[in-house]
Design an enzyme around this catalytic site. Structure first.
Site, short mmCIF file in Angstrom:
data_model
loop_
_atom_site.label_atom_id
_atom_site.label_comp_id
_atom_site.label_asym_id
_atom_site.label_seq_id
_atom_site.Cartn_x
_atom_site.Cartn_y
_atom_site.Cartn_z
N ALA A 246 24.98 61.86 58.25
CA ALA A 246 23.95 60.77 57.26
C ALA A 246 22.70 60.52 58.31
O ALA A 246 21.65 59.93 57.73
CB ALA A 246 24.44 60.09 56.72
N THR A 471 23.46 54.53 51.59
CA THR A 471 22.91 55.07 51.17
C THR A 471 23.19 54.48 49.47
O THR A 471 22.87 54.76 49.14
CB THR A 471 23.93 56.47 50.98
OG1 THR A 471 23.07 56.83 52.22
CG2 THR A 471 24.35 57.57 50.13
N GLY B 108 28.10 64.64 51.45
CA GLY B 108 28.10 63.62 52.79
C GLY B 108 27.80 62.21 52.10
O GLY B 108 27.84 62.14 50.83
N CYS B 109 27.40 61.09 53.61
CA CYS B 109 26.82 59.87 52.72
C CYS B 109 25.47 59.89 52.09
O CYS B 109 24.97 59.40 53.65
CB CYS B 109 27.37 58.74 53.75
SG CYS B 109 29.14 59.57 54.19
N VAL B 110 25.06 60.79 51.61
CA VAL B 110 23.79 60.99 51.73
C VAL B 110 22.68 60.85 49.91
O VAL B 110 23.72 61.28 49.19
CB VAL B 110 22.92 62.06 52.15
CG1 VAL B 110 23.04 62.18 53.62
CG2 VAL B 110 23.57 63.85 51.81
#
Lengths: 514, 110, 240
Positions: A246, A471, B108-110
């Protein structure tokens, strides 16, 4: 008013926001139908799990409970030791946010414990009604799926349990049982499969990663007027940086990555990112799979060996730091080929903090004066790891760094920080859109604590050191009256304040950054 | 689960991302946008086209920062920022714009 | 006749409790902990862990952090029970150990603390919605059992006194495998019967929290994972 309940005080809602840890009335079944997407065969199979629900799922699941109880002392002891004292019942942010009693830690554990008792204990085999034991049915399996994917494995309950029972351990085991019978969760398993295939959660291939890093190097040069590198796959570098993917993609994560680059530059060390192990996150932990967690960890070992580095440093990522700090030596050690004079692995904050102590970094704190900061302790860092030499360094070091680069810093309510920190609401494999309702409700204790310091101290921004937290907050903060960019990376603030040798220090630099 | 584009059906997953990337057409993009309640204008198309060309080269969506930088070049600084991207695509440039552009969802972590 | 029955009951209960607990403890001890999972901040040395565990055992530290009411009632009950149990050594020792004599007066009043604590804990099971929700019949019965043991014992001390000299003769006899006459006194028979039941269910009930606490990895592990490699035997097999 309920007598004998010390917490009844907290039930009096004060003002529009209320106490962050205000206890709701029970709302039975409120979240029963919230079901995250199931993994497809293409997600399950690369992890070594059956693609779909197998025919003899019941027998296999029951046998798996026994197997896990024999392989993991925590699971065995925690299934036996609970006395239902109720100390944990008001400790889970998802319970506080939803009121669903099955989100109380003990009740979440009991979903599995009741089945364990039925098949593995004398009382449960002979007097199931007496001890709340129940048969494993399809309904129970589905209930496991839904409620074990409403636990972020943050360990807050474990702090308050008189026996240290950790619901995260039960929830990880439950997910492994579900995976074993072909009931994996899409979000986690798709991502783990991607790491095995491409090297990171995002699916960012080496070519794209290189292009992204080059693009960021351009930005850095434009901002500072000097060349600050983001090296990729450079053999012989001293430090291998393992950071969540990320950090190559999302906001405010990327700003943190630029901060690491500046710190490494200022410290004068050589470092590199690996395209083979381009991920700090290890979702193998979320699904309780030792084997998958190990396989992902071994990529880091291999990258370190192939690149010939001397040290491994981890970027800002919460559960990754738990895996790195607590498990990496177990899963992928021994790291006898690395320089033993440094912690293995080391956190980027430990690195930056050490450089600050040495006096190698130059800061202009006023560059962060537009922010009035607080700090969110990420659950896995707070309760599953450490930084520095002393217990509690994981709380002190990030704050020390923040205070070194910001003039305005305020802590939130003491019952919501440090070891008592409340999860962001998106950890443990729940950072997926279909769980947004749960994520928002689970974030409410943290958001209320933030609102308190906003009211009391005019706090405008919150810093975090976890990709998931960042996020999650950027998505849920707008629902609580904050801008989505009110969450910042700690190294973003470092990046704002640091002045590199030879850097242009025009006043408009910080504006250009915005 | 599928979108209906002028009578032909295009399969998508439970989140609305098309399963076969080759199925994408501009007509399909309009259909997805409609389902997402996004009213496609020239600026939306600008973003979608950039995403598609980036994807063609790199087989992945660009970082939000890279996208914004590109938008800044073509549409100017007042539009080349995160906030404006969210005005165009309320559920996020990375996820919603990718969906309309027929790209896989960033995970993912998005 | 009834004396023989009670003698057999106590022999059986003792064997079941000791063997049952030994088996459970062996199981806990032999089950590996594959990963380092202390709840941090955690001590970085073995000595620190001993201290942490001592604070849990002696003060119920985590429970105190969690909930003052549960802590208060739980602590009253456990400390009361401890003193009462120690006081009961007088029925198994001749001459009575000096320190048992010393705590005798406290032990008697500790029974009030014990019963008050149990009553408080039980009341919470009815009055606090969350705890009502998580309570099974066995959770109520366990409190009822302990309360009945406490109250029957107090009855003998404060209301209908029993022939404690005869009781002592009975138990000293049991320790030498002789069956002596047990006074046929209802509160005594109830008290002893319930104690035997408690002993029997100890290894198969939630009373396993007693050994369990000592084996809880989140509390008993040292925070030294970066310095010392921890590897479970079954995990070591994966490396071959």
């Amino acid at each position: 008013m309920v007598p004998l309940d010390d917490d009844s005080k907290k039930n009096d809602v004060r003002g529009p926001t209320g106490h962050p840890l205000e206890i709701p009335r029970l709302a039975c079944g409120a979240m029963a139908d919230l079901e995250s997407y199931h993994a497809k065969p293409a997600h399950n199979e690369p992890l070594g799990f059956p693609g779909e629900l197998i025919d003899d799922w019941k027998e296999v699941a029951i046998a798996k409970i026994g197997e896990l109880a024999s392989k993991n002392r925590a699971f065995q002891v925690y299934l036996d030791a609970c006395v239902k004292c109720g100390a944990c019942t008001d400790k889970c942010h998802y319970f506080l946010g939803t009121g669903d009693p099955k989100n109380m830690p003990v009740a979440r554990q009991d979903l599995l414990r009741s089945v364990y008792r039925r098949y593995y204990t004398f009382a449960g085999k002979n007097f199931p009604w007496l001890v709340g034991a129940r048969d494993l049915t399809r309904e129970v399996l589905d209930e496991w799926y839904n409620y074990y994917h409403q636990c972020s494995q943050c360990r807050r309950c474990s702090v308050f349990c008189p026996y240290g029972i950790d619901t995260a351990e039960i929830s990880m085991a439950a997910r492994e049982i579900l995976d074993t019978v072909g009931q994996g969760q899409k979000y986690c398993n798709e991502i783990i499969a991607k790491v095995k295939d491409v090297g990171n959660n995002l699916g960012l291939n080496p070519k794209a990663l290189r292009a992204t890093l080059e693009d960021l190097e351009e930005d850095l040069e434009e901002e500072t007027g000097i060349s600050v590198r983001l090296p990729l796959d450079e053999k012989g570098a001293d430090i291998l940086l393992i950071t969540p993917s990320a950090d190559f993609f999302a906001e405010p994560h990327i700003e943190g990555l630029l901060g690491y680059a500046k710190v490494f530059h200022a410290a004068g060390v050589s470092w590199t990112i690996s395209s083979y192990a381009s991920e700090a996150a290890n979702f193998g932990m979320f699904i309780g799979s030792y084997e998958n967690m190990r396989e992902v960890s071994l990529r880091i070992r291999k990258a370190a060996q192939d690149l010939g580095v001397k040290r491994i440093v981890f970027g800002e990522c919460g559960h990754a730091w738990r895996v790195a700090y607590s498990f990496l030596n177990t899963l992928a050690g021994p790291f006898d080929f690395l320089d033993q004079n440094y912690p293995i692995p080391q956190h980027i904050l430990e690195f930056t903090h050490a450089e600050i102590e040495k006096g190698t970094l130059n800061f202009d704190k006023s560059r962060n004066d537009e922010y009035r900061m607080t700090y969110h302790d990420s659950c896995n860092v707070a309760r599953g790891s450490r930084m520095g030499d002393k217990p509690g360094g994981q709380f002190e070091i990030p704050r020390a760094v923040l205070k070194a680069v910001c003039n305005n810093y305020f802590d939130m309510d003491r019952d919501t920080i440090k070891e008592s920190t409340v999860c962001c609401g998106g950890g443990g494999g729940l950072l997926t859109d279909e769980l947004m309702d749960l994520r928002t409700k689970g974030a409410s204790p943290r958001m209320k604590a933030l609102q308190q310091v906003t009211e009391d101290h005019g706090v405008t921004h919150m810093a975090a050191i976890c990709a998931i937290c960042k996020t999650q907050f950027s998505k849920v903060m707008p629902k609580f009256g904050y801008e989505m960019d009110s969450v910042l990376s700690v190294h973003q603030l470092v990046s704002n304040a640091i002045i590199l040798d030879g850097q242009q220090t025009a006043d408009d630099t910080s504006e250009a950054e915005e | 689960m599928s979108y209906d584009v002028n009578g032909t059906s295009v399969e998508h997953d439970e989140e609305g991302y098309i399963t076969n990337l080759a199925d994408w057409t501009e007509d399909l993009a309009n259909v997805i946008a409609k389902a997402e309640e996004v009213d496609m204008n020239e600026e939306h198309w600008e973003v979608v086209n950039f995403l598609r060309s980036y994807y063609e080269e790199y087989q992945i969506a660009p970082a939000v920062r890279v996208l914004i930088k590109a938008v800044k070049k073509t549409m100017g600084p007042e539009k080349g920022n995160n906030k404006y991207m969210y005005e165009l695509f309320p559920y996020g440039p990375a996820k919603q714009a990718c969906k309309i552009a027929g790209l896989p969802k960033p995970t993912g972590c998005v | 006749m009834l004396s023989t029955l009670y003698a057999l009951l106590f022999y059986t209960a003792s064997v079941l409790m000791v063997v049952g607990l030994a088996l459970k403890i062996r199981k806990y001890a032999r089950t590996p902990a594959p990963l380092k999972i202390p709840t941090t901040p955690a001590p970085t040395t073995r000595g620190g862990v001993v201290l942490r565990m001592a604070r849990e055992v002696v003060f119920f530290e985590s429970l105190f952090k969690s909930n003052k009411w549960i802590w208060l009632f739980g602590y009253l009950f456990h400390v009361g029970l401890l003193l009462v149990l120690l006081r009961h050594f007088r029925y198994f020792t001749n001459p009575v150990w000096w320190w048992v004599e010393l705590i005798q007066p406290f032990g008697v009043y500790a029974s009030f603390a014990m019963v008050a604590g149990l009553a408080g804990l039980w009341a919470r099971r009815f009055l606090v919605e969350r705890i009502r929700y998580i309570s099974s019949p066995s959770d109520h019965l366990m409190l009822a059992l302990l309360l009945a043991i406490g109250l029957s014992g107090m009855t003998m001390k404060f209301a209908a006194q029993t022939d404690i000299v005869a009781v002592k003769v009975f138990f000293l006899g049991l320790m030498r495998f002789q069956i002596n006459e047990l006074p046929m006194h209802l509160p005594l028979l109830v008290h002893l019967g319930l104690v035997a039941i408690l002993m029997i269910i100890f290894p198969i009930s939630k009373l396993l929290h007693v050994p369990g606490l000592f084996f809880s990895p989140s509390r008993n592990q040292v925070d030294n994972s970066r310095d010392k490699r921890h590897l479970a035997p079954w995990a070591a097999e994966l490396e071959k």
